[in-house]
Enzyme design. Structure first.
Site, PDB file in Angstrom:
ATOM      1  CB  SER A  11      12.606  12.679 -18.070  1.00 35.50           C
ATOM      2  OG  SER A  11      13.740  12.227 -17.361  1.00 35.50           O
ATOM      3  NE  ARG A  12      18.149   8.897 -17.883  1.00 41.08           N
ATOM      4  CZ  ARG A  12      18.999   9.703 -17.229  1.00 41.08           C
ATOM      5  NH1 ARG A  12      19.132  10.955 -17.600  1.00 41.08           N
ATOM      6  NH2 ARG A  12      19.733   9.244 -16.224  1.00 41.08           N
ATOM      7  CB  VAL A  61      12.338  11.954  -5.673  1.00 44.57           C
ATOM      8  CG1 VAL A  61      11.447  11.850  -6.898  1.00 44.57           C
ATOM      9  CG2 VAL A  61      13.681  11.277  -5.878  1.00 44.57           C
ATOM     10  CG  ASN A  87      11.644   4.580 -12.463  1.00 45.49           C
ATOM     11  OD1 ASN A  87      12.111   3.478 -12.762  1.00 45.49           O
ATOM     12  ND2 ASN A  87      12.043   5.701 -13.082  1.00 45.49           N
ATOM     13  CB  SER A 139      18.412  -3.086  -8.283  1.00 48.63           C
ATOM     14  OG  SER A 139      19.483  -3.803  -8.857  1.00 48.63           O
ATOM     15  CE1 TYR A 152      20.871   1.645  -8.188  1.00 48.57           C
ATOM     16  CE2 TYR A 152      21.541  -0.648  -8.354  1.00 48.57           C
ATOM     17  CZ  TYR A 152      20.693   0.381  -8.717  1.00 48.57           C
ATOM     18  OH  TYR A 152      19.662   0.150  -9.577  1.00 48.57           O
ATOM     19  CB  ALA A 154      23.220  -0.219   1.118  1.00 48.84           C
ATOM     20  CB  ILE A 185      17.029  -2.603 -17.564  1.00 53.03           C
ATOM     21  CG1 ILE A 185      16.411  -3.561 -16.525  1.00 53.03           C
ATOM     22  CG2 ILE A 185      16.000  -2.165 -18.596  1.00 53.03           C
ATOM     23  CD1 ILE A 185      15.996  -4.912 -17.039  1.00 53.03           C
TER      24      ILE A 185
HETATM   25  P1  NAD Z   1      18.003   6.141 -15.914  1.00 49.28           P
HETATM   26  O1  NAD Z   1      19.248   6.726 -15.346  1.00 49.28           O
HETATM   27  O2  NAD Z   1      17.774   6.206 -17.368  1.00 49.28           O
HETATM   28  O3  NAD Z   1      16.729   6.775 -15.214  1.00 49.28           O
HETATM   29  C1  NAD Z   1      16.719   7.235 -13.899  1.00 49.28           C
HETATM   30  C2  NAD Z   1      15.644   8.296 -13.829  1.00 49.28           C
HETATM   31  O4  NAD Z   1      15.587   8.799 -12.492  1.00 49.28           O
HETATM   32  C3  NAD Z   1      15.984   9.469 -14.748  1.00 49.28           C
HETATM   33  O5  NAD Z   1      14.805   9.916 -15.380  1.00 49.28           O
HETATM   34  C4  NAD Z   1      16.496  10.517 -13.781  1.00 49.28           C
HETATM   35  O6  NAD Z   1      16.330  11.839 -14.216  1.00 49.28           O
HETATM   36  C5  NAD Z   1      15.637  10.219 -12.569  1.00 49.28           C
HETATM   37  N1  NAD Z   1      16.208  10.774 -11.355  1.00 49.28           N
HETATM   38  C6  NAD Z   1      17.457  10.588 -10.869  1.00 49.28           C
HETATM   39  N2  NAD Z   1      17.605  11.305  -9.742  1.00 49.28           N
HETATM   40  C7  NAD Z   1      16.425  11.942  -9.519  1.00 49.28           C
HETATM   41  C8  NAD Z   1      15.952  12.825  -8.526  1.00 49.28           C
HETATM   42  N3  NAD Z   1      16.739  13.201  -7.516  1.00 49.28           N
HETATM   43  N4  NAD Z   1      14.692  13.271  -8.606  1.00 49.28           N
HETATM   44  C9  NAD Z   1      13.883  12.910  -9.632  1.00 49.28           C
HETATM   45  N5  NAD Z   1      14.278  12.084 -10.608  1.00 49.28           N
HETATM   46  C10 NAD Z   1      15.525  11.611 -10.556  1.00 49.28           C
HETATM   47  O7  NAD Z   1      17.990   4.656 -15.406  1.00 49.28           O
HETATM   48  P2  NAD Z   1      16.872   3.516 -15.420  1.00 49.28           P
HETATM   49  O8  NAD Z   1      17.596   2.286 -15.720  1.00 49.28           O
HETATM   50  O9  NAD Z   1      15.683   3.913 -16.211  1.00 49.28           O
HETATM   51  O10 NAD Z   1      16.520   3.484 -13.862  1.00 49.28           O
HETATM   52  C11 NAD Z   1      15.190   3.572 -13.350  1.00 49.28           C
HETATM   53  C12 NAD Z   1      15.129   2.829 -12.030  1.00 49.28           C
HETATM   54  O11 NAD Z   1      15.386   1.445 -12.281  1.00 49.28           O
HETATM   55  C13 NAD Z   1      16.176   3.274 -11.013  1.00 49.28           C
HETATM   56  O12 NAD Z   1      15.612   3.302  -9.723  1.00 49.28           O
HETATM   57  C14 NAD Z   1      17.222   2.186 -11.099  1.00 49.28           C
HETATM   58  O13 NAD Z   1      17.952   2.061  -9.905  1.00 49.28           O
HETATM   59  C15 NAD Z   1      16.360   0.983 -11.389  1.00 49.28           C
HETATM   60  N6  NAD Z   1      17.089  -0.147 -11.978  1.00 49.28           N
HETATM   61  C16 NAD Z   1      17.760  -0.021 -13.176  1.00 49.28           C
HETATM   62  C17 NAD Z   1      18.438  -1.112 -13.682  1.00 49.28           C
HETATM   63  C18 NAD Z   1      19.190  -1.050 -14.978  1.00 49.28           C
HETATM   64  O14 NAD Z   1      19.956  -2.007 -15.248  1.00 49.28           O
HETATM   65  N7  NAD Z   1      19.044  -0.042 -15.803  1.00 49.28           N
HETATM   66  C19 NAD Z   1      18.438  -2.315 -12.989  1.00 49.28           C
HETATM   67  C20 NAD Z   1      17.762  -2.404 -11.788  1.00 49.28           C
HETATM   68  C21 NAD Z   1      17.085  -1.307 -11.298  1.00 49.28           C
END
Ligand code: NAD
Length: 244
Positions: A11-12, A61, A87, A139, A152, A154, A185
């Site tokens: 969604s985002r 999820v 994701n 990550s 996180y 772990a 990111i």
């Molecule tokens: P974000 O918080 O914008 O997006 C996370 C997404 O996961 C959201 O759409 C949220 O609604 C969804 N989500 C959370 N819990 C959920 C659930 N129980 N069921 C279904 N959907 C769920 O953050 P992002 O940065 O877009 O993160 C996406 C992925 O990238 C994550 O796994 C995050 O750990 C990973 N990540 C992010 C970064 C960063 O710096 N932003 C770095 C490394 C890894």
């Protein structure tokens, strides 16, 4: 023939960028979301503007029944899923003495069990077809460890072990399994960082900036493409050189 990708948490942020990028490569998309139907619809609308089909489905999820229902719905509306991008994830900072068992369990339920639930649903079709592609989003902290983000980190390390093991197990079935481990990111996930930390992290990144969701989407699109036909069990790190 149309190809179908399901992106959890699209969604985002990174998930949305991945959904749109895969649509550019010709995939119809199942947009999974947990809470914000309106945001999921925005992603779906962007996919449709590219001429591809998109559906949205609300599923936490960590809930295996909901994930099962989502894959059933996607199968009926779009066809069986050829590419799964796991994701969805949650993050947060806390010193270890403040980490409750509840917090620990929730992080693992979403970040690790969530990936398991989706993989479990997608595998029967992929094994039957003897092809398919699974990409997990870990990550750099899963490889490196982050102070005050032990839970996180772990979960993200667990995802890497899961990915590598699946790659070996599923390779004989023609299924590739890879991981993208982003650096820092610029998404909503960073919102809870203390003031100034984002700037510090950008400074600490050798390429001198935070990553964008699109940076990650490019890596995912590559791994999903035929160009990566001989790549499985790998961890690709779009991190601006943070972990070298
Ligand atoms: P974000 O918080 O914008 O997006 C996370 C997404 O996961 C959201 O759409 C949220 O609604 C969804 N989500 C959370 N819990 C959920 C659930 N129980 N069921 C279904 N959907 C769920 O953050 P992002 O940065 O877009 O993160 C996406 C992925 O990238 C994550 O796994 C995050 O750990 C990973 N990540 C992010 C970064 C960063 O710096 N932003 C770095 C490394 C890894």
């Amino acid at each position: 023939m149309s190809r179908v990708a399901l992106v959890t948490g699209s969604s985002r942020g990174i998930g949305r960028a991945v959904a749109i990028r895969l649509a550019k490569d010709g995939y119809d998309i199942c947009v999974n979301y947990e809470k914000r139907a309106d945001k999921a619809e925005e992603t779906a609308a962007a996919v449709r503007e590219l001429g591809r089909k998109a559906i949205t489905f609300k599923a936490d999820v960590s809930d295996s029944d909901a994930v099962n229902a989502m894959f059933d719905f996607a199968g009926k509306e779009l066809g069986e899923v050829d590419v799964l991008v796991s994701n969805a994830g949650i993050a947060g900072q806390a010193q270890i003495q403040d980490v409750t068992r509840e917090r620990w369990d929730r992080f693992f339920a979403v970040n690790v069990t969530g990936a398991f639930n989706a993989v479990h649903e997608v595998i029967p079709h992929m094994i039957h077809e003897k092809k398919g592609c699974i990409i997990t989003i870990s990550s750099m902290w899963g490889l490196r460890g982050a102070s005050c983000e032990s839970v996180y980190s772990a979960t993200k390390a667990a995802l890497i072990g899961f990915t590598r093991s699946l790659a070996k197990e599923l390779a004989p079935s023609g299924i590739r399994v890879n991981c993208v481990a982003p650096g820092v990111i610029d998404t909503d996930m960073l919102d809870e960082l203390p003031e100034g930390v984002k700037d510090t992290l950008a400074d600490e990144t050798p390429l001198g900036r935070l990553g964008t969701p699109e940076d990650i989407a490019e890596a995912v699109a590559f791994l999903a493409s035929d160009k990566a036909d001989f790549i499985t069990g790998q961890v690709i790190m779009p991190d601006g050189g943070f972990v070298v």
